[in-house]
Design a protein around this motif. Sequence first.
Motif, PDB file in Angstrom:
ATOM      1  N   UNK A   1      70.483 -85.278   2.125  1.00  0.00           N
ATOM      2  CA  UNK A   1      71.106 -84.088   2.701  1.00  0.00           C
ATOM      3  C   UNK A   1      70.364 -83.605   3.938  1.00  0.00           C
TER       4      UNK A   1
ATOM      5  N   UNK B   1      76.651 -78.546  -4.410  1.00  0.00           N
ATOM      6  CA  UNK B   1      75.363 -78.497  -5.117  1.00  0.00           C
ATOM      7  C   UNK B   1      74.929 -77.053  -5.318  1.00  0.00           C
ATOM      8  N   UNK B   2      75.024 -76.263  -4.242  1.00  0.00           N
ATOM      9  CA  UNK B   2      74.576 -74.878  -4.340  1.00  0.00           C
ATOM     10  C   UNK B   2      75.476 -74.085  -5.283  1.00  0.00           C
TER      11      UNK B   2
ATOM     12  N   UNK C   1      68.463 -81.049 -10.827  1.00  0.00           N
ATOM     13  CA  UNK C   1      68.640 -79.608 -10.689  1.00  0.00           C
ATOM     14  C   UNK C   1      69.099 -79.291  -9.275  1.00  0.00           C
ATOM     15  N   UNK C   2      70.057 -78.413  -9.191  1.00  0.00           N
ATOM     16  CA  UNK C   2      70.589 -78.035  -7.883  1.00  0.00           C
ATOM     17  C   UNK C   2      69.502 -77.369  -7.059  1.00  0.00           C
TER      18      UNK C   2
ATOM     19  N   UNK D   1      68.124 -78.506  -3.319  1.00  0.00           N
ATOM     20  CA  UNK D   1      68.052 -77.528  -2.244  1.00  0.00           C
ATOM     21  C   UNK D   1      66.629 -77.403  -1.719  1.00  0.00           C
TER      22      UNK D   1
ATOM     23  N   UNK E   1      65.558 -80.488   0.169  1.00  0.00           N
ATOM     24  CA  UNK E   1      66.260 -80.550   1.444  1.00  0.00           C
ATOM     25  C   UNK E   1      65.598 -79.634   2.465  1.00  0.00           C
TER      26      UNK E   1
ATOM     27  N   UNK F   1      72.617 -89.328  -3.449  1.00  0.00           N
ATOM     28  CA  UNK F   1      73.079 -88.068  -4.040  1.00  0.00           C
ATOM     29  C   UNK F   1      73.874 -88.313  -5.317  1.00  0.00           C
TER      30      UNK F   1
ATOM     31  N   UNK G   1      72.682 -86.873  -8.883  1.00  0.00           N
ATOM     32  CA  UNK G   1      72.939 -85.456  -9.122  1.00  0.00           C
ATOM     33  C   UNK G   1      74.371 -85.240  -9.585  1.00  0.00           C
ATOM     34  N   UNK G   2      75.304 -85.826  -8.843  1.00  0.00           N
ATOM     35  CA  UNK G   2      76.711 -85.548  -9.156  1.00  0.00           C
ATOM     36  C   UNK G   2      77.143 -86.224 -10.451  1.00  0.00           C
TER      37      UNK G   2
END
Lengths: 306, 332
Positions: free
Chosen positions: A127, A142-143, A180-181, A185, A188, B47, B50-51
Motif C-alpha cells: 500500500x 482495510x480502514x 490486523x487492519x 495501516x 503503511x 495484500x 489480509x483480505x
Amino acid sequence: MTMTSPAKVPELALPARTPHRAPKRASRFKPGAGKQLQGGPFAYIALAVVGIGSLLPLYWTLVAASHTQDEVLASTPPFLPGGRLMHNLDAAWTQAHLGKAIVNSFIVSSCITVATLFFCTLAGYAFAKMRFRGRGALMTGVIATLTIPPQLSVVPLFMLMSDLGWSGSLESVIFPTLVSAFGVFFMRQYLSEALPYELIEAAKIDGANNFRVVLSIVLPVARPAMMVLGMLTFVQAWNDFFWPYLALNQQNPTLQVALGQLSASYTPDQSIVMAGALISTLPLLVVFVIFGKRIVGGIMSGAVKG
Amino acid sequence: MATSTPTRDAHTPPPRGSQRKPVNAHRQMWRSRIWRFDDKASPYAYIAPFFLVFGAFGLYPLIYTGWIALHRVEMTGLDRMEWVGWANFDRILHDAEFWTAVSNTFLIGVMSTVPQLLVALGLAHLLNYKLRASTFWRTIILTPYATSVASAALVFALVFRADGGLLNWVLHFVGLGDTNWANGHWTSKIAISVIVIWRWTGYNTLIYLAAMQAVPTDLYEAASLDGASRWQQFRKVTIPSLRPTILFTIVISTIGSMQLFGEPLLLEGGTLGAIGGNEHQYETLSVYLYNYGWNLGHLGPAAAVAWAMLALLLIIAAVNWLFGRFVRKSAV
C-alpha cells in the motif's frame, strides 16, 4: 544511496519519471521540537496525581494477592503487601490450571504476533510503495474494517469453528486474528516515510525480484516499526477476552479466560482471584518496564491520522 | 490520507546484466514477461492474506449473521437450522431486557467516553509542556493499557465491593459509607465507567499528545503576539488543530463502548454477571448477546442482537456525521 555510476545502466531510460515526493520531515514528533513552554509545579502535581491513580489499582492487586480474603475485606483493609503471596499464587495456579493457561496464552499471542508482523508488513509495503489498480479503494476497505466490532460476527464464527473442528482449540482464537487492519495501516504509514523509492529501485536494478526486495530491503527498513507493532499486537492478543471467552472452554483456556472462569466459580476467594490477576498482568508489566518508551512512541506515531 | 504516489512506471523492463552475456531474444522475452507478471501480481499477493483472513473470519460471518438471525439454532445442535423468519427479531424487540441493555450501553458509553476524552485532552496538554522525565510520565499514564479487561475488572470489583470494598472504606472518612455500588442503577454504571476510563485515558492522552506536537509552533507565536492568553491559545489554536484527531478518538471510543463485555460480566461475576446485575442495571448489549447465545444457548436471537448492534452503530455513525456537518457549518 547507489548514485554511483549511472552510466552503467543506459538501457534503463526511465520515461519522464515525475520527481520523487519531497522527503517528508523525518519525524514530526521530535520531543522538544520548537519552543516548548516550561511546565510549572501544577503540571507535576497533576501528573503525579494521575500517575498514582494509574498505578494504585495495580498496587492494590499485589496487596490483595498477598493476604487472606478475610484480611483484604476487613473493615480496615491492609495497605502493605503481606506474607501470603506464595500461598495464593500456588492456589490460583492449581485451582485455575494457570500453568496450562500461561502456555496457551504464549502460544496464541506469539502466533498472532508473528503472523500479524509478516502479513501487515507485506500489505503495508504494497500500500505504501507499489502501484496497482484499486489501491485507494482497498486501503479504504482495510480502514473500514477497523470499525466493525467482533460482536457482530461471533455467532457464525462459533458455528464455523465447530464445522472446522476447531471448537475449544487454540486455532479458533489464533486464525481470526492473524492479520490486523491497524497493523496494515501502521506499517503503511511508517514505510511510506521511511523507505525511499531509490532503495527499491536500486535493488531492482541489481536484478532483485519483488519478493527479494521485500526480504533484503523492506524488512530491514521496517524493523523498528515491526518491533513496536509486535509489542502492541502481543499486548492486545495477550489481553483479548471476548472471543476467547466464547470460543475456549475450561479445559483449554488462555490466561484471561481462566481468570474469568476463576472469578465466575461459586464464591471465589478474592485473594486467590487477585493472585491470578497478578499472574496474568505481571509478564506484560515487565515488558512495559523494559520497552515502555518504545510502546509510548509507537502509539504516538501510529495514532496520527492524515 | 495521502494516497498519491510518484508515478513509477511499473512496466519498465528491468535492466539485466545483458551486456556481458548475449542472451537470445526468446529467453529475454520470457524473462521480461515473468518480470512484468511479478510487478503486476506482487502487490495483490502481498495484500491478499489480509483480505483472505478478513473475508473468512470477518466479512463472511458478518453477513451470515443475518441469515442465522432468521433461523432457530440451538447451542446443543449447531448443524440444525430451522427457518423462523422474523421471530427472533420479534422476540428481542419485545424483550424489555433488550431495551434496558440498549440504554445501558448508551449511558455507560457516554459516561465513560466523555470524561475520558476530556481528561485525556487536559493531560495531553500538560504533557506537551517541557517536563523533566517526560517519558517517565507518559509510560506511567499508559500503564493501565497493559492490563487486561479481566484483571482490571476484577481489581475494581474488589474496590467497588459493598462490604469490605476499598472505596467504601475511603468514603467512611467523609461520612458516606456503605454504597452498594453494583446494586444501584447509577452507581453500577459509574463503577463500570471508571474501569473503562482507567484503562483507556492514557492511550487517548498519547494520541492527543502526538497530534498536539504536530501543531506548528508559529501558530502559537502568532497567537501570543496577538495577545492571546494560554487558555485562549488552547481553545483557539490547539482544539481546532486537533479536530480530526478528536473526531477519530470519539469514533474509536464509541465503537469500543459498544463492545463493553468483560467489565460488566466480571463486576459481580457468576450468574449475576451474565445477566448484568439482579435488575440488569449494568447489562450491556454484548452481555445480553452472550447471555442469549452462550448461557441460554439460543443462537438465533443472539444473531438478531448482533444485527441490532449493527443498526445502532449505523445510527451513531449517521448522528456523528450530521453533527460533524453541523459543527462545520456553524464554524463557517
